[in-house]
Write a protein that holds these residues in place. Structure first.
Motif: not given
Length: 261
Positions: A139-168
């Motif tokens: 939701q943060v990224l829908r409202m702030e598409p350029s929020n890099t901190n949110a993108k990094r946090m989301l990547a970390s959360l994604t890593a447990a189940t989808n490491p490739q997507r997290a890295a990308e």
């Protein structure tokens, strides 16, 4: 109360804000307290007082300031900035459940305000609730598409189940937003996803930027050793091995044997 007292309170509140913006929290608090002695009902001074206490991680003091604010300005309890400070104080005071309720209420009242979603994400991360944290971050990224901190946090959360997507998620960030800690994490995620070549590219870049970082050189050396480039592994690991004395990293020993050294 005289107009002179109110004028003095405004002056002191402005000074407190200036100090706070400059990172001088204790000076800011001193001026805010002085402003409230001149005008105990000053909404701006009381808000700033609460904000300083939150920044200094003093939740009990922040709550007292907010209670005093609401006591003199009853309608202020519904202000978004007051609701946000209240939730931040609750979260700092280990009352994250109440903080979540406060932020869900705020998000319904001011749906275009991104701040409750940022705090919701942070609280859910602290509570190890990856699904709810991811929903808030999206939701943060829908409202702030350029929020890099949110993108990094989301990547970390994604890593447990989808490491490739997290890295990308990390490698797709603008270069200025790709801090090296995130890049190193992305390299490890690529390794977990079986994309060794992409991981190597990231690790080699980190070695160029941090030639004396032993942990990075060892990670790169061990990876290229597994990939069969034994000569490059030795090159990467010789520096750290010399600094370690007689102990050689496992990859260097394997590489030396493979090359007949």
């Amino acid at each position: 109360m005289s107009l002179a007292d109110r004028a003095k309170a405004l002056e002191l509140t402005d000074l407190a804000q200036t100090c706070f913006d400059a990172g001088r929290a204790e000076d800011a608090l001193s001026h805010a307290d002085a402003a409230l002695r001149c005008d105990p009902d000053s909404l701006h001074a009381r808000l700033l007082q609460a904000r300083i206490h939150v920044a200094q991680e003093r939740p009990a003091d922040a709550t007292r300031a907010l209670n005093a604010l609401v006591a003199s300005h009853s309608q202020s309890a519904q202000r978004p900035d007051v609701m946000l400070l209240r939730a931040q104080a609750l979260a700092l005071g280990h009352q994250s459940g109440l903080a979540l309720v406060q932020m869900h209420t705020m998000s319904r009242r001011v749906p275009d305000d991104v701040r409750p979603y940022r705090l919701l994400a942070t609280i859910h991360v602290q509570r190890n609730d990856a699904a709810q944290a991811s929903a808030a971050l999206q939701q943060v990224l829908r409202m702030e598409p350029s929020n890099t901190n949110a993108k990094r946090m989301l990547a970390s959360l994604t890593a447990a189940t989808n490491p490739q997507r997290a890295a990308e998620r990390v490698t797709n960030l603008p270069p200025a937003a790709q801090d090296d800690a995130a890049v190193l994490a992305a390299a490890h995620w690529f390794i977990r996803a079986g994309r060794d070549a992409d991981a190597r590219a990231l690790l080699e870049g980190l070695c160029e930027r941090h030639p004396d970082d032993m942990s990075v050189r060892i990670a790169a050396g061990e990876l290229v050793d597994r990939m069969g480039d034994h000569a490059r592994a030795i090159q990467l690991l010789q520096g750290p091995a010399r600094r370690r004395g007689s102990h050689q990293p496992r990859a260097l020993v394997h590489s030396a044997k493979a090359c007949g050294r």
